[in-house]
Design a protein around this motif. Structure first.
Motif, PDB file in Angstrom:
ATOM      1  N   ASN A 152     -47.046  20.298 -72.478  1.00 62.85           N
ATOM      2  CA  ASN A 152     -48.442  20.053 -71.649  1.00 62.85           C
ATOM      3  C   ASN A 152     -49.030  18.897 -72.077  1.00 62.85           C
ATOM      4  N   LEU A 153     -48.578  18.232 -73.142  1.00 61.67           N
ATOM      5  CA  LEU A 153     -49.251  16.921 -73.456  1.00 61.67           C
ATOM      6  C   LEU A 153     -48.437  15.724 -72.896  1.00 61.67           C
ATOM      7  N   HIS A 154     -47.658  15.026 -74.158  1.00 63.16           N
ATOM      8  CA  HIS A 154     -47.177  13.891 -73.671  1.00 63.16           C
ATOM      9  C   HIS A 154     -45.558  14.159 -73.627  1.00 63.16           C
ATOM     10  N   PHE A 155     -44.984  15.167 -74.090  1.00 60.99           N
ATOM     11  CA  PHE A 155     -43.542  15.491 -73.982  1.00 60.99           C
ATOM     12  C   PHE A 155     -42.656  14.482 -74.093  1.00 60.99           C
ATOM     13  N   THR A 156     -41.898  14.111 -73.423  1.00 65.24           N
ATOM     14  CA  THR A 156     -41.059  13.146 -73.663  1.00 65.24           C
ATOM     15  C   THR A 156     -41.314  11.866 -72.974  1.00 65.24           C
ATOM     16  N   GLY A 157     -42.617  11.334 -72.568  1.00 66.23           N
ATOM     17  CA  GLY A 157     -42.887  10.166 -72.022  1.00 66.23           C
ATOM     18  C   GLY A 157     -42.840   9.959 -70.671  1.00 66.23           C
ATOM     19  N   ASP A 158     -42.145  10.878 -69.876  1.00 71.28           N
ATOM     20  CA  ASP A 158     -41.969  10.664 -68.691  1.00 71.28           C
ATOM     21  C   ASP A 158     -43.196  10.312 -67.509  1.00 71.28           C
ATOM     22  N   MET A 159     -44.146  10.917 -67.822  1.00 70.84           N
ATOM     23  CA  MET A 159     -45.556  10.688 -67.094  1.00 70.84           C
ATOM     24  C   MET A 159     -46.022   9.205 -67.410  1.00 70.84           C
ATOM     25  N   HIS A 160     -45.862   8.911 -68.688  1.00 74.49           N
ATOM     26  CA  HIS A 160     -46.390   7.470 -69.112  1.00 74.49           C
ATOM     27  C   HIS A 160     -45.318   6.488 -68.480  1.00 74.49           C
ATOM     28  N   ALA A 161     -44.151   7.022 -68.458  1.00 74.74           N
ATOM     29  CA  ALA A 161     -43.183   5.857 -67.728  1.00 74.74           C
ATOM     30  C   ALA A 161     -43.415   5.507 -66.408  1.00 74.74           C
ATOM     31  N   LEU A 162     -43.653   6.616 -65.448  1.00 76.00           N
ATOM     32  CA  LEU A 162     -44.048   6.509 -64.362  1.00 76.00           C
ATOM     33  C   LEU A 162     -45.465   5.848 -63.935  1.00 76.00           C
ATOM     34  N   THR A 163     -46.344   6.130 -64.992  1.00 74.30           N
ATOM     35  CA  THR A 163     -47.517   5.535 -64.791  1.00 74.30           C
ATOM     36  C   THR A 163     -47.406   3.742 -64.922  1.00 74.30           C
ATOM     37  N   SER A 164     -46.562   3.617 -66.088  1.00 76.09           N
ATOM     38  CA  SER A 164     -46.390   2.235 -66.218  1.00 76.09           C
ATOM     39  C   SER A 164     -45.765   1.446 -65.043  1.00 76.09           C
ATOM     40  N   ALA A 165     -44.503   2.244 -64.574  1.00 76.35           N
ATOM     41  CA  ALA A 165     -43.740   1.498 -63.526  1.00 76.35           C
ATOM     42  C   ALA A 165     -44.766   1.011 -62.292  1.00 76.35           C
ATOM     43  N   ASN A 166     -45.470   2.239 -62.057  1.00 77.14           N
ATOM     44  CA  ASN A 166     -46.385   2.174 -60.961  1.00 77.14           C
ATOM     45  C   ASN A 166     -47.338   1.168 -60.956  1.00 77.14           C
ATOM     46  N   ASN A 167     -47.814   1.070 -61.947  1.00 75.33           N
ATOM     47  CA  ASN A 167     -48.999  -0.245 -62.385  1.00 75.33           C
ATOM     48  C   ASN A 167     -48.236  -1.453 -62.521  1.00 75.33           C
ATOM     49  N   THR A 168     -47.079  -1.525 -63.125  1.00 77.67           N
ATOM     50  CA  THR A 168     -46.337  -2.725 -62.896  1.00 77.67           C
ATOM     51  C   THR A 168     -46.381  -3.433 -61.502  1.00 77.67           C
ATOM     52  N   LEU A 169     -45.693  -2.350 -60.894  1.00 79.15           N
ATOM     53  CA  LEU A 169     -45.535  -2.832 -59.383  1.00 79.15           C
ATOM     54  C   LEU A 169     -46.586  -3.517 -58.861  1.00 79.15           C
ATOM     55  N   ALA A 170     -47.952  -2.633 -58.963  1.00 79.19           N
ATOM     56  CA  ALA A 170     -49.376  -3.031 -58.616  1.00 79.19           C
ATOM     57  C   ALA A 170     -49.573  -4.601 -59.133  1.00 79.19           C
ATOM     58  N   ALA A 171     -49.381  -4.475 -60.272  1.00 76.42           N
ATOM     59  CA  ALA A 171     -49.675  -6.048 -60.777  1.00 76.42           C
ATOM     60  C   ALA A 171     -48.834  -6.918 -60.197  1.00 76.42           C
ATOM     61  N   LEU A 172     -47.623  -6.749 -59.963  1.00 74.41           N
ATOM     62  CA  LEU A 172     -46.536  -7.750 -59.365  1.00 74.41           C
ATOM     63  C   LEU A 172     -47.030  -8.259 -57.994  1.00 74.41           C
ATOM     64  N   ILE A 173     -47.570  -7.220 -57.337  1.00 70.46           N
ATOM     65  CA  ILE A 173     -47.962  -7.207 -55.918  1.00 70.46           C
ATOM     66  C   ILE A 173     -49.318  -8.602 -55.863  1.00 70.46           C
ATOM     67  N   ASP A 174     -50.221  -8.190 -56.751  1.00 75.45           N
ATOM     68  CA  ASP A 174     -51.359  -8.920 -56.892  1.00 75.45           C
ATOM     69  C   ASP A 174     -51.006 -10.474 -57.401  1.00 75.45           C
ATOM     70  N   ASN A 175     -50.146 -10.357 -58.476  1.00 75.21           N
ATOM     71  CA  ASN A 175     -49.677 -11.708 -58.848  1.00 75.21           C
ATOM     72  C   ASN A 175     -49.095 -12.361 -57.822  1.00 75.21           C
ATOM     73  N   HIS A 176     -48.279 -11.936 -56.902  1.00 76.43           N
ATOM     74  CA  HIS A 176     -47.505 -12.305 -55.609  1.00 76.43           C
ATOM     75  C   HIS A 176     -48.645 -13.199 -54.754  1.00 76.43           C
ATOM     76  N   ILE A 177     -49.728 -12.510 -54.734  1.00 75.51           N
ATOM     77  CA  ILE A 177     -50.804 -13.019 -53.890  1.00 75.51           C
ATOM     78  C   ILE A 177     -51.518 -14.067 -54.396  1.00 75.51           C
ATOM     79  N   GLN A 178     -51.809 -13.871 -55.737  1.00 74.24           N
ATOM     80  CA  GLN A 178     -52.278 -14.826 -56.534  1.00 74.24           C
ATOM     81  C   GLN A 178     -51.605 -16.273 -56.624  1.00 74.24           C
ATOM     82  N   GLN A 179     -50.381 -16.204 -56.654  1.00 78.46           N
ATOM     83  CA  GLN A 179     -49.376 -17.506 -56.669  1.00 78.46           C
ATOM     84  C   GLN A 179     -49.071 -17.982 -55.549  1.00 78.46           C
ATOM     85  N   GLY A 180     -49.731 -17.611 -54.436  1.00 76.97           N
ATOM     86  CA  GLY A 180     -49.511 -18.528 -53.139  1.00 76.97           C
ATOM     87  C   GLY A 180     -48.952 -17.566 -52.058  1.00 76.97           C
ATOM     88  N   ASN A 181     -48.664 -16.211 -52.369  1.00 73.06           N
ATOM     89  CA  ASN A 181     -48.500 -15.410 -51.395  1.00 73.06           C
ATOM     90  C   ASN A 181     -47.240 -15.872 -50.308  1.00 73.06           C
TER      91      ASN A 181
END
Length: 557
Positions: free
Chosen positions: A125-154
Motif C-alpha cells: 500500500n505504500l512504496h512497494f517496489t517503486g513502480d509508481m515512482h518510476a512512472l511518475t519520474s518517466a512522466n515528468n521527465t517527458l514533460a521536462a523534455l517537452i518544455d526544454n525543446h521549446i526553450q531551446q529553439g522549438n
C-alpha cells in the motif's frame, strides 16, 4: 481487529519467503529479483520461455457500482483464490497496485481485508517496489523534455497553447489540476498553462499495463501524442526522439511483482490504472504470467462492471489474447439497500423491500455481463448485519435471472469462507462461454460511444460538446478513429451524475472532450465532471496513520 492488525499478526508468524512462493509456481531463484524477503519481480525472460496453455481458465471478478456502504471486490477476489487452492485447484491471483492517493484519502488501499489479504500489506500500500515512482519520474521527465525543446529553439514548432501532455503525481492534490509554469523571466522557460494528472490516470500507466515487452513498451511510448504544432499537426514522442530514454526509466517497472496472500496463494500485483479514468486493469504481463504458471487465474477490474469489466472485455482482452471463462459479480446487501434508498446510518436494519428496490443495480450489471456471452456468478460479500431473510431474497432475485448468488464470508474466514463460491465458479466454468465483444472497432467513434452508453449504462443517447465534435473530426483526419473507447465517468452511477443511484433510465451521457492515448491504443472520452486529478476529503485517512519507533505502522486501514 483491524485489517492491518490481522496482516501484521500473520506476517510475523506465517508469511513465507518469496523464493518459496516462487517455487510453488515453478520459478527458481534465477527467475526472480527480490525486493527484500517477501517481495520480488519476475524477470520477463522467465515468462518468455513459457507458452500459454489452452486449457487454462481465467476468472474475472467485478462488482456493482461502489457505494459508501462498501463492496469488497478485492477481498472477494483474494478469498476466492484462497478457496480455490484449498480445493487443490492450482490458482494464481492477479491484482492492481494501490495508488497513494486513495490510500491517503478516503477509498483505501487495494490489498483486500480481514483474513483475505495480500501481504506484506504495508509495503504494497505504500512504496512497494517503486513502480509508481518510476512512472511518475518517466512522466515528468517527458514533460521536462517537452518544455526544454521549446526553450531551446522549438525546432518542431510546438504550439505551447496546445500541449496535451501533463505532469503527474501519485497523490490526490487538487491544487495542481491547473497551474502556470515558466514564470520568472527568459531563463526560467516559456510561460504556459499546465496541469497534473494523478499518476495512475496517466497514459504511461495505461501503456505499462498493456505492453507485452520492452520493444512493445518503447513502440507505444513513441506513439504518444504530446501536443500539436502551430499548424495543428500532432507531435509525438518519436518526433522528440526520446522514446528510448523514457522506456529506460520503466525497464524494471515493467516486470510483474510477486507477493502472497495470508494463505500463501501466489499473487501478482502489478499496475494500477484507475477504472473511472483509465482502463482499470492490472498489467497484461502479470495476467499472462499467471495464465502461464497456474491452472486458474483470478483477476479483478476496477470499480463497477460498467467501467472496469467493460474495459477489461473491450480493451484488455484483445491485447491479452484470451477472454474470461467466467465472471464473478460482487454485491453486498448493504450496498443494494443503499441503492434502494436507505440512509447510510440505517443499513444495519433488515429491509427486504429496499433490497428488492436496489436490486435493479445488480440486475443491470448481470445482464450487461451476460450479453458478452459469459457465465455469471454473484458473490454476496457477507456483513454481520445481513439477515437470513435478506440473503434468501437476494438469492431468489438472482435465480430469476438464471444466476446463482453465493453467500460468501471471506473477510471473516479467509479461503474457508469462499468454498461455496469456489464450487459455484467451478460449476460455471463448465458452461459454454462464447465471447461477444460489445462493438466493432471499425465502427465510428459516435457509434462506439453510443453503444457503450445504451448497452452498458442504459442511457438513451450521447451529447457531444462542440470541442468533442471538433476533436472527432481531427481523429478521423489523422486515422485515429478505429481505436477502442475508454470512457472516463463517475464510478457511482450508470449515468454521469454521481447521485443517480440504482439503474437510471432516460438520461444522456455528456462527452465534454476526448484525449487520444495512442500509446495505450484507445481514445479517452471524458464525461460529465470527472477529474483526472482527484482531491483529498475533509478528513483524509492520513489523519489516522502513524509509525512507532520500531517501525510498526498503525491506522493503515
Amino acid at each position: 481487529m483491524s485489517d492491518i492488525e490481522i496482516a501484521q499478526q500473520n506476517e510475523q508468524s506465517e508469511i513465507k519467503p518469496i523464493q518459496t512462493i516462487a517455487k510453488q509456481i515453478g520459478l527458481d531463484q534465477h527467475d526472480i529479483e527480490q525486493y527484500g524477503e517477501y517481495k520480488a519481480k519476475v524477470k520477463l525472460t522467465a515468462l518468455d520461455q513459457r507458452s500459454l496453455p489452452k486449457d487454462h481458465k481465467l476468472i474475472l471478478v467485478t462488482s456493482i457500482n461502489p457505494t459508501p456502504a462498501g463492496e469488497g471486490k478485492s477481498t472477494v477476489t483474494i478469498g476466492l483464490g484462497d478457496a480455490m487452492n484449498r480445493l487443490n485447484k492450482q490458482t494464481i491471483i492477479a491484482l492492481r497496485e494501490p495508488s497513494l492517493g486513495p490510500v491517503m484519502g478516503i477509498k483505501g488501499g487495494a490489498t483486500g481485508g480481514g483474513y483475505a489479504q495480500v501481504v506484506p500489506m504495508e509495503d504494497i500500500n505504500l512504496h512497494f517496489t517503486g513502480d509508481m515512482h518510476a512512472l511518475t519520474s518517466a512522466n515528468n521527465t517527458l514533460a521536462a523534455l517537452i518544455d526544454n525543446h521549446i526553450q531551446q529553439g522549438n525546432e518542431l514548432h510546438i504550439d505551447q497553447r496546445r500541449i496535451t501532455w501533463k505532469r503527474a503525481l501519485d497523490i490526490n492534490d487538487r491544487a495542481l489540476r491547473n497551474v502556470v509554469i515558466g514564470l520568472g523571466g527568459p531563463f526560467q522557460g516559456v510561460p504556459r498553462e499546465d496541469g497534473f494528472n494523478i499518476t495512475v490516470a496517466s497514459e504511461l500507466m495505461a501503456i505499462l499495463c498493456l505492453a507485452t515487452s520492452i520493444t512493445d513498451l518503447k513502440a507505444r511510448i513513441a506513439r504518444i501524442v504530446i501536443g500539436y504544432t502551430d499548424q495543428k499537426q500532432p507531435v509525438t514522442v518519436a518526433d522528440l526522439k526520446v522514446q528510448g530514454a523514457i522506456t529506460m526509466l520503466l525497464k524494471d517497472a515493467l516486470k510483474p511483482n510477486l507477493v502472497q496472500t495470508l494463505e500463501h496463494t501466489p499473487t501478482f500485483v502489478h499496475g494500477g490504472p484507475f477504472a473511472n479514468i483509465a482502463h482499470g486493469c492490472n498489467s497484461v504481463l502479470a495476467t499472462t504470467a499467471a495464465l502461464k504458471l497456474a491452472d486458474y487465474t483470478i483477476t479483478e477490474a476496477g470499480f463497477g462492471a460498467d467501467l472496469g469489466a467493460e474495459k477489461f472485455l473491450d480493451i484488455k482482452v484483445p491485447q491479452l489474447g484470451k477472454h474470461p471463462d467466467a465472471i464473478v459479480l460482487v454485491a453486498t446487501i448493504r450496498a443494494l439497500k443503499y441503492n434502494g434508498g436507505v440512509a447510510l446510518a440505517d443499513l444495519q436494519t433488515e429491509n427486504v423491500a429496499a433490497l428488492t428496490a436496489g436490486f435493479v443495480n445488480l440486475k443491470r450489471h448481470i445482464k450487461n455481463m451476460q450479453q458478452y456471452g459469459l457465465p455469471v456468478t454473484v458473490a454476496i460479500n457477507h456483513f454481520v448485519s445481513d439477515t437470513a431473510a435478506e440473503v434468501t431474497a437476494l438469492q431468489e432475485l438472482c435465480a430469476e435471472l438464471g444466476v446463482k448468488a453465493i453467500d460468501t464470508e471471506v473477510w471473516a474466514n479467509g479461503g474457508a469462507g469462499g468454498i461455496d463460491l469456489a464450487n459455484a465458479v467451478l460449476a460455471s466454468l463448465a458452461q459454454p462461454a462464447t465471447f461477444n465483444p460489445l462493438y466493432d472497432n471499425q465502427a465510428s467513434i459516435t457509434e462506439k460511444v453510443t453503444t457503450i452508453v445504451q448497452k452498458i449504462y442504459g442511457g438513451d443517447a450521447v451529447e457531444f460538446s462542440t470541442k468533442a465534435q471538433r476533436q472527432m473530426q481531427t481523429f478521423i483526419t489523422n486515422g485515429w478513429d478505429k481505436l477502442p473507447i475508454c470512457m472516463a465517468k463517475t464510478q457511482y452511477s450508470f449515468s454521469d451524475e454521481p447521485k443517480q443511484l440504482g439503474a437510471p433510465t432516460g438520461f444522456k451521457i455528456h462527452i465534454r472532450e476526448f484525449v487520444p492515448d495512442l500509446g495505450a491504443g484507445f481514445l479517452v472520452a471524458l464525461t460529465g465532471n470527472v477529474l483526472t486529478m482527484p482531491g483529498l476529503p475533509k478528513k483524509p485517512a492520513a489523519l489516522n496513520m502513524d509509525i512507532a519507533e520500531d517501525g510498526t505502522i498503525t491506522g493503515l486501514f
